[in-house]
Design an enzyme around this catalytic site. Structure first.
Site, PDB file in Angstrom:
ATOM      1  N   TYR A  89      40.148  22.265  54.473  1.00 66.75           N
ATOM      2  CA  TYR A  89      39.615  22.919  55.673  1.00 66.75           C
ATOM      3  C   TYR A  89      40.692  23.761  56.340  1.00 66.75           C
ATOM      4  O   TYR A  89      40.434  24.873  56.816  1.00 66.75           O
ATOM      5  CB  TYR A  89      39.099  21.860  56.655  1.00 66.75           C
ATOM      6  CG  TYR A  89      38.556  22.428  57.947  1.00 66.75           C
ATOM      7  CD1 TYR A  89      37.248  22.899  58.034  1.00 66.75           C
ATOM      8  CD2 TYR A  89      39.352  22.496  59.099  1.00 66.75           C
ATOM      9  CE1 TYR A  89      36.752  23.427  59.215  1.00 66.75           C
ATOM     10  CE2 TYR A  89      38.859  23.030  60.278  1.00 66.75           C
ATOM     11  CZ  TYR A  89      37.560  23.486  60.335  1.00 66.75           C
ATOM     12  OH  TYR A  89      37.061  24.004  61.506  1.00 66.75           O
ATOM     13  N   HIS A 176      43.770  18.829  47.455  1.00 65.69           N
ATOM     14  CA  HIS A 176      44.501  17.892  48.322  1.00 65.69           C
ATOM     15  C   HIS A 176      45.813  17.460  47.663  1.00 65.69           C
ATOM     16  O   HIS A 176      45.825  16.534  46.856  1.00 65.69           O
ATOM     17  CB  HIS A 176      43.637  16.658  48.609  1.00 65.69           C
ATOM     18  CG  HIS A 176      42.531  16.949  49.564  1.00 65.69           C
ATOM     19  ND1 HIS A 176      42.672  16.863  50.930  1.00 65.69           N
ATOM     20  CD2 HIS A 176      41.264  17.373  49.355  1.00 65.69           C
ATOM     21  CE1 HIS A 176      41.556  17.212  51.525  1.00 65.69           C
ATOM     22  NE2 HIS A 176      40.672  17.523  50.586  1.00 65.69           N
ATOM     23  N   LYS A 373      54.358   1.790  58.716  1.00 66.26           N
ATOM     24  CA  LYS A 373      54.716   0.425  58.309  1.00 66.26           C
ATOM     25  C   LYS A 373      55.731   0.378  57.163  1.00 66.26           C
ATOM     26  O   LYS A 373      56.681  -0.400  57.197  1.00 66.26           O
ATOM     27  CB  LYS A 373      53.439  -0.308  57.874  1.00 66.26           C
ATOM     28  CG  LYS A 373      53.611  -1.786  57.656  1.00 66.26           C
ATOM     29  CD  LYS A 373      53.367  -2.496  58.944  1.00 66.26           C
ATOM     30  CE  LYS A 373      53.447  -3.990  58.827  1.00 66.26           C
ATOM     31  NZ  LYS A 373      53.039  -4.612  60.087  1.00 66.26           N
TER      32      LYS A 373
END
Ligand code: XMP
Length: 517
Positions: A89, A176, A373
């Site tokens: 996008y 992607h 994390k």
């Protein structure tokens, strides 16, 4: 918030257009040793300029650029001269806002596709194979790149699958690069950062720690700070960083609720008090928690009882520390991002259970606020925390209290601790610990008939729960090999008195939750 990049002068801003990919993009950028932050698409060009990023990445998003009210970005961003990479996008948006054309195709393109590279010298795709596998997920397609910008790759359904222009500093990929399925994705991101943005890639764990130490010293000065240790990774790493910065000015409080896993309390004391020499107040509060839980069977009532008592015990301990003005919290970057969004509904009252009161009168020290994390784990390792703490799986604040169905008693906790230890030990022996998000035992409130030797038994079952997950929002039951389950089962039955049956929970989330209560 976070104006300065911890440990680096270089920041890349990731504009989140609403897909689930923005966090992943931010992490990939950090893996390339460039600090990144996620920002909302409403950010103005002025604000972007003020932050002085070396590059900007537009994420994918669920909208069509043609949809009514589709999210766009302040077009002033294109006048700043900062390199911009658009993904999916984001690439369509760049095309749409800069004289290109985005069309509806007859069919979308989803999943693995072969990308054909048309320009070997390109910054993004140079050095990668002429044909390569990429991950696509789009319906609209760019049919004409931005004015003056060249297409550099295509797929059967995306005539402009990638574009770039060094002069205009505009880059776009329809695929992607941040997902694993795109084979050379990390290389594409790194080439954008190194060549397109001129990054040096000097953001390392050691530099993060140095900067954090400086910032903590500047913030706390000669005051005192307090830190609650829960046994979990975040509070342990936060405490270790702050201890490195201010040493004896830090006091840690460790409340042993009696509801922790076997030997967990001992590990915290061993690590912090004996090895690091941290000033530690250790409160043995098991009896008080068992008294507070007597007769309570309803899960949320248990959580409330544990949460309220935890706060009271913590406040008593805090009263012993004179003049602490600062409270250390192990807040992580995903908490910071998520606290900006609204959560749909509360399924379980997680917040603050085993945490701290909301109305506490302290200034907060949050040394992990900009870290994910896995980065926190690396910082912990770098600071010399043992693997048992750094690799620890998530553990709920109310501890074993929500893994014992029905009333929580010291005997049941002892039974569950023993079984839980075996489950985790066997998983570790099988080398599966790192693949599993959480693995533990549950003690339900029923008994069943069995036979051991020549004797009829009437004992408790133990339920083994093991799930894989990315973020605990969804989870899949782990396909643990039968022989590992077999060893767990026979050890639990032979070694844990009062248990005569073992079951394996094969429910995913949803519809189940990870915990049983
Ligand atoms: P569920 O069971 O909702 O759990 O799928 C999602 C994640 O949250 C943890 N969890 C808790 N953490 N206090 C906590 O601090 C709680 O009351 C609590 N309940 C569940 C759970 O272990 C999993 O990681």
């Amino acid at each position: 918030m976070n104006a300065a990049a911890p440990g680096s002068e270089e920041v890349v801003l990731v504009v989140d257009f609403g897909a689930q990919y923005a966090q992943l993009i931010a992490r990939r950028v950090r893996e390339a040793r460039v600090y990144s932050e996620i920002v909302a698409p409403t950010i103005s060009a002025g604000e972007i300029a003020r932050r002085e990023p070396i590059g900007i990445i537009f994420s994918g998003g669920p909208d069509s650029v043609h949809a009514e009210g589709a999210i766009a970005i302040d077009p002033g961003v294109y006048d700043l001269g900062i390199p911009i990479l658009g993904i999916c996008y984001g690439a369509q948006l760049i095309a749409g806002q800069n004289g290109g054309l985005v069309d509806r195709t007859d069919r979308g393109e989803y999943g693995r596709t072969t990308l054909t590279v048309d320009n070997d010298d390109s910054i993004l795709l140079g050095g990668t194979p002429g044909e390569q596998s990429v991950w696509m997920s789009h319906f609209d397609a760019i049919v004409k790149p931005p004015t003056g910008v060249a297409a550099i790759a295509s797929t059967p359904d995306a005539p402009v699958a990638a574009f770039e222009d060094r002069e205009q500093r505009l880059y776009g990929v329809q695929f992607h690069p941040e997902v694993m399925h795109t084979k050379h994705g990390q290389q594409v991101i790194e080439q954008f950062l190194r060549v397109g943005c001129g990054s040096t890639g000097r953001w390392t764990m050691a530099s993060i720690i140095d900067t954090a130490v400086e910032q903590i010293r500047a913030q706390v000065g000669d005051h005192r700070a307090l830190c609650g240790l829960s046994g979990g990774v975040d509070s342990a790493v936060a405490a270790a960083v702050v201890h490195k910065a201010i040493g004896d000015q830090l006091t840690c409080v460790f409340v042993d609720t009696g509801l922790m896993r076997l030997d967990e309390g001992e590990q915290v004391i061993e690590t912090f008090e004996r090895n690091f020499g941290v000033d530690l107040i250790h409160v043995e509060a098991g009896d008080r928690f068992f008294a507070a839980l007597a007769g309570i069977t309803e899960p949320e009532a248990k959580r409330r009882a544990i949460g309220e008592l935890f706060i009271r015990v913590f406040e008593d301990a805090q009263a012993q520390v004179e003049g602490a003005d600062f409270l250390v919290q192990g807040t992580l970057y995903p908490d910071v991002i998520e606290s900006g969004s609204e959560h749909a509904s509360t399924i379980k009252s997680h917040h603050n259970v085993g945490g701290l009161p909301d109305d506490i009168d302290f200034a907060l020290v949050e040394p992990l606020r900009s870290l994910f994390k896995d980065e926190v784990r690396q910082v912990g390792r770098e600071l010399g925390l043992p693997d048992e703490i750094v690799e620890r799986q998530p553990f709920p604040g109310p501890g074993l209290g929500v893994r014992i169905i029905g009333e929580v008693t010291p005997d049941k906790v002892a039974t569950l601790q023993h079984a839980d230890f075996i489950v985790r030990e066997e998983l570790r022996n099988a080398g599966l610990e790192r693949e599993i998000w959480q693995s533990f035992a549950v003690l339900p409130d029923i008994r069943s008939v069995g036979v051991m030797g020549d004797e009829r038994t009437y004992g408790y079952p133990i339920i083994i729960r093991a799930v894989t997950s990315e973020d605990a929002m969804t989870a899949d039951w782990a396909r643990i090999p039968y022989d590992v389950l077999e060893t767990m089962s026979s050890r639990v039955i032979n070694e844990v008195p009062g248990v005569n049956r073992v079951a394996y929970d094969i429910t995913s989330k949803p519809p189940g939750t990870i915990e049983w209560e």
